[in-house]
Design a protein around this motif. Structure first.
Motif, PDB file in Angstrom:
ATOM      1  N   ILE A 217      10.650   9.360  -7.582  1.00 17.50           N
ATOM      2  CA  ILE A 217       9.508   8.861  -6.788  1.00 17.50           C
ATOM      3  C   ILE A 217       8.756  10.040  -6.169  1.00 17.50           C
ATOM      4  O   ILE A 217       7.527  10.115  -6.217  1.00 17.50           O
ATOM      5  N   ILE A 218       9.520  10.993  -5.607  1.00 15.49           N
ATOM      6  CA  ILE A 218       8.882  12.160  -4.992  1.00 15.49           C
ATOM      7  C   ILE A 218       8.120  12.958  -6.058  1.00 15.49           C
ATOM      8  O   ILE A 218       6.983  13.390  -5.854  1.00 15.49           O
TER       9      ILE A 218
ATOM     10  N   ALA B  60      19.868   9.162  -5.631  1.00 12.10           N
ATOM     11  CA  ALA B  60      19.158  10.419  -5.376  1.00 12.10           C
ATOM     12  C   ALA B  60      18.160  10.679  -6.489  1.00 12.10           C
ATOM     13  O   ALA B  60      17.034  11.121  -6.251  1.00 12.10           O
TER      14      ALA B  60
ATOM     15  N   TYR C 152      25.608   7.274  -5.643  1.00  7.86           N
ATOM     16  CA  TYR C 152      24.718   8.117  -4.843  1.00  7.86           C
ATOM     17  C   TYR C 152      23.840   9.000  -5.714  1.00  7.86           C
ATOM     18  O   TYR C 152      22.671   9.221  -5.418  1.00  7.86           O
TER      19      TYR C 152
ATOM     20  N   PHE D  57      15.105   8.382  -6.098  1.00  7.95           N
ATOM     21  CA  PHE D  57      14.270   8.880  -5.013  1.00  7.95           C
ATOM     22  C   PHE D  57      13.542  10.154  -5.454  1.00  7.95           C
ATOM     23  O   PHE D  57      12.346  10.326  -5.225  1.00  7.95           O
ATOM     24  N   GLY D  58      14.295  11.031  -6.144  1.00  8.75           N
ATOM     25  CA  GLY D  58      13.695  12.275  -6.636  1.00  8.75           C
ATOM     26  C   GLY D  58      12.538  12.000  -7.579  1.00  8.75           C
ATOM     27  O   GLY D  58      11.498  12.657  -7.513  1.00  8.75           O
TER      28      GLY D  58
ATOM     29  N   THR E  89       4.999  11.335  -6.904  1.00  7.74           N
ATOM     30  CA  THR E  89       4.032  11.526  -5.820  1.00  7.74           C
ATOM     31  C   THR E  89       3.426  12.916  -5.885  1.00  7.74           C
ATOM     32  O   THR E  89       2.210  13.092  -5.749  1.00  7.74           O
ATOM     33  N   VAL E  90       4.287  13.920  -6.091  1.00  3.17           N
ATOM     34  CA  VAL E  90       3.810  15.301  -6.119  1.00  3.17           C
ATOM     35  C   VAL E  90       2.801  15.485  -7.246  1.00  3.17           C
ATOM     36  O   VAL E  90       1.701  16.017  -7.042  1.00  3.17           O
TER      37      VAL E  90
ATOM     38  N   GLY F 144      -0.228  12.766  -6.931  1.00  4.83           N
ATOM     39  CA  GLY F 144      -0.983  13.087  -5.720  1.00  4.83           C
ATOM     40  C   GLY F 144      -1.781  14.367  -5.898  1.00  4.83           C
ATOM     41  O   GLY F 144      -2.952  14.448  -5.524  1.00  4.83           O
TER      42      GLY F 144
END
Lengths: 657, 107
Positions: free
Chosen positions: B88-89, B82, B78, B85-86, B92-93, B96
């Protein structure tokens, strides 16, 4: 010296000179005196401390969340009614401009952060451990800490309207207005510290429930056998974990600007206020999904329970929830299409926004197909669910209209937008949490709420909602923009504004009906004969209402999605009751005063920062440090409930031996 | 509470003294390098920013392996999920924001 103090209190500390605020101050003062008197008179201080303030029991923490959120709903609702009164008649000054700014700011912050979030956390707390067959959440101490951080953060935000002055730069506090140059008063500091302190609590709750769901499910409950509400909580909490740090960092940068004179978001010195708008919506957009996803989970539970059918399309529902929580991080720029980021940026975010409507549409069809050919009954939780579907579909459709970037230049910041987000937030989130509250109320307190009064409240809420917000779509298209307190007679907006105000008061009346409903149901208390009030399908209905401290005397073994329903069907078809495993001592967490004390210390520190009083900041910070140290060195944090005590409790509850 | 048991021997590794000391020393070194460069004006502005970013990235890795025990994790992983995923975010932040803000430069 004494005279100086009086002058300070009257001129700077307390807000004076407004009859509305004076009324609020007097009523707050009187109700505090009344509470203190009642607690002393009935000798309830010790009870309050040991049973509630220091509890780590998820069920009690959930109840405290819900009480706090209903108080906040009242405050936010009064703000809304004041605004509607002001807007009903053109060119009057019921609220002067500054006061109006403060009211729409606090209305927004309170309704999202201090009403929707805690109501949601309250339902998480009450329902999730019971649905997955756990004795408590993964980190009970942290859970209590989350609640108190939220509570004192909310209090710090709320005192601002009687002490020091309310924030008045909009609910997301865009700079440069929210910078020291635009808001030299204390309101914006209350805003920053109130949200930061409660934000720590929200983040901790997110982590807590992800771990609880992943690690503490009953044996046999595979991920794909979890109740749908648990899935929705998981998706919402994952989103919290990744979105809330962005809010914390953004507000911290704004704090550095205001407190230390930095230039992150100022117009001069190399700052860029537009960066704040970009950052805050990276939290702000996921945030709206954080609050709506659990509502989807609640509707799924209720539709299935009152259609007497398995939820249609379980896998597609899970896929929809998880993909919404993922895609919610890729749509933020649609909140500022008009900022001027060029056609490519706007096109990209318009497409992602339209994409995210697809999984939501999937869900609507799943609910409809669950009801198809079901044995439908319509008690209050189901009524709210039925009302939600058309309301949310219309709200979603207007959202897709807003996502068309060129058209958004017309809709942006108009009452069309206001009507849209109130339709998804009231029609989705509020209806959803009300449905959940009615549905799980007997599980929390052991009695049902009066159905007749509930139906009155339901119809008033619904009629009031449409009367209030449908005219606002039209007003938006007629050119009325948000956030001003006055308009001219010749604009032709008055008739629709009057209708809208009437609608708002119908919703206010509906809220009074709900209060009456709760009071009436307590007065004519009728205990639920069984723990299974609605002939439910999931594990929480297999235990007595309210649940005993340890929830499950024996940890249940699960082999299907609607475990309790399947078990009931098996028994009804002549199946033999499963042999009961012998009782074992149950490992439970001990109560702790530290979460309460640490949050009080944070409150003191935050209050000190707002006024820039070192003599208050330092003791507050020391209090936080001492509490952390004390927690680090406390080893006596758990105990076992012996078997004979479990037997006695179960016998008293009429449970099985 | 059942699964949260502090008494039974834990199956998760909590690292050894040696790994903690190595991690501690590494993170101090990685912190001192950028401070030294900035305080003494040792490199050009562009180069300084690049060095700081590289040191921050390495710091992140050190923290994950020496303090967060990422590689010792039991299945299902897990924490690794996580983290992915973190990241990827995070991507993006950052990407972006750069993309959006490149259109919104203040004078």
């Amino acid at each position: 010296m004494f005279q100086n103090l009086i002058d300070f209190l009257l001129n700077d500390f307390f807000i004076t000179g407004d009859p509305l605020i004076l009324g609020a101050q007097v009523s707050i003062g009187l109700s505090m005196v009344a509470v203190v008197f009642a607690l002393t008179y009935f000798k309830k201080w010790r009870w309050l401390w040991t049973e509630w303030l220091t509890t780590v029991d998820h069920k009690r923490i959930g109840i405290m969340y819900i009480i706090a959120s209903i108080l906040m709903l009242f405050r936010g609702g009064v703000d809304a009614l004041l605004m509607r009164v002001q807007l009903a008649v053109p060119q009057v000054e019921f609220l002067h401009a500054d006061h109006y700014n403060a009211i729409f700011t606090t209305h927004g912050v309170i309704m999202i952060l201090f009403m929707a979030m805690p109501l949601m956390f309250g339902l998480f707390n009450i329902v999730v451990p019971l649905q997955i067959g756990a004795r408590d959440v993964a980190y009970p101490f942290l859970n209590s800490l989350s609640f108190w951080m939220f509570f004192f953060g909310a209090m710090l935000f709320n005192v601002s309207f009687v002490i020091g002055g309310s924030p008045d730069a909009g609910w997301l506090a865009y700079p440069p207005l929210s910078e020291l140059s635009g808001s030299p008063g204390l309101g914006q500091d209350f805003y920053i510290w109130g949200i930061q302190i409660s934000g720590i609590g929200s983040l901790a709750t997110g982590i807590n429930f992800v771990v609880t769901i992943l690690k503490m499910r009953a044996p046999g409950m595979k991920l794909m056998k979890m109740p749908m509400f648990v899935w929705s909580v998981l998706s919402s909490c994952i989103t919290i974990m990744f979105a809330f740090p962005i809010l914390t960092v953004t507000l911290f940068l704004l704090f550095i600007d205001r407190y230390f004179g930095a230039h992150f978001f100022t117009l001069d010195g190399g700052g860029n206020p537009m960066m704040y708008i970009n950052l805050i919506w990276m939290w702000g957009h996921p945030e709206v999904y954080i609050v709506i996803l659990p509502a989807f989970g609640i509707f799924s539970e209720i539709v299935s329970a009152f259609s007497k059918k398995k939820l249609f399309g379980y896998k597609s529902m899970v896929f929809a929830l998880m993909s919404i929580s993922f895609f919610s991080f890729f749509t933020w720029a649609h909140h500022f299409f008009t900022m001027g980021s060029g056609a490519n940026v706007n096109a990209f975010f318009a497409v992602t926004t339209m994409l995210i409507a697809i999984p939501t549409g999937v869900k609507v069809f799943n609910w409809l197909f669950t009801m198809f050919r079901g044995k439908l009954t319509f008690p209050t939780p189901m009524l709210w669910t039925i009302a939600f579907i058309p309301c949310f579909v219309v709200g979603g459709m207007t959202g897709v209209m807003l996502s068309v970037a060129p058209a958004d230049f017309q809709f942006h910041n108009s009452y069309f937008l206001i009507a849209h987000f109130h339709q998804v937030l009231i029609g989705g989130v509020v209806f959803g949490y009300f449905a959940g509250l009615y549905y799980w109320w007997p599980k929390m307190f052991g009695f049902k709420l009066h159905e007749g009064l509930g139906k009155w409240a339901f119809w008033l809420w619904n009629i009031g909602f449409y009367v209030c917000f449908m005219p606002q779509y039209a007003l938006g298209l007629m050119g009325m923009t948000r956030r001003f307190n006055e308009y001219n007679f010749d604009m032709g907006w008055q008739p629709l504004n009057v209708v809208s105000t009437v609608g708002a008061f119908i919703m206010g009346l509906a809220f009074l009906f709900q209060v009456w409903q709760i009071a009436h149901s307590i007065k004519f208390y009728k205990k639920e004969p069984t723990g299974d009030s609605w002939d439910g399908r999931t594990l929480e209905w297999s235990i007595p209402s309210p649940a005993p401290l340890y929830n499950f005397a024996r940890v249940p073994v699960v082999d299907s999605e609607d475990a309790w329903w399947e078990e009931k069907q098996r028994l009804a078809n002549g199946g033999k009751p499963k042999p009961l495993a012998p009782l074992e001592p149950i490992h439970m967490p001990k109560n702790s005063a530290i979460p309460f004390l640490i949050s009080v210390s944070f409150f003191v520190m935050g209050f000190g920062f707002v006024w820039d009083w070192k003599w208050m900041i330092i003791p507050g910070a020391i209090g936080v440090a001492i509490c952390m140290l004390a927690r680090s060195f406390s080893y006596d944090t758990d105990y076992y409930i012996p078997v004979d005590e479990i037997e006695r409790t179960e016998a008293a509850l009429g449970g099985t031996k | 509470m059942e699964n949260h048991n502090s008494h039974s021997p834990s199956h998760d590794s909590h690292g050894s003294m040696k790994s903690y000391v190595i991690g501690f020393v590494l993170s101090i070194i990685l912190t001192i390098i950028p401070i030294a460069i900035v305080m003494n004006d040792m490199l050009s502005k562009q180069l300084t920013i690049i060095v700081i970013l590289i040191m921050a990235g390495l710091q992140f890795v050190v923290q994950l392996f020496f303090f967060m025990h990422l590689k010792d994790e039991a299945k299902p992983r897990y924490n690794t999920m996580a983290l992915v995923f973190g990241l990827i975010i995070l991507l993006t932040v950052v990407a972006g924001s750069i993309w959006i803000m490149s259109y919104n430069v203040v004078g």
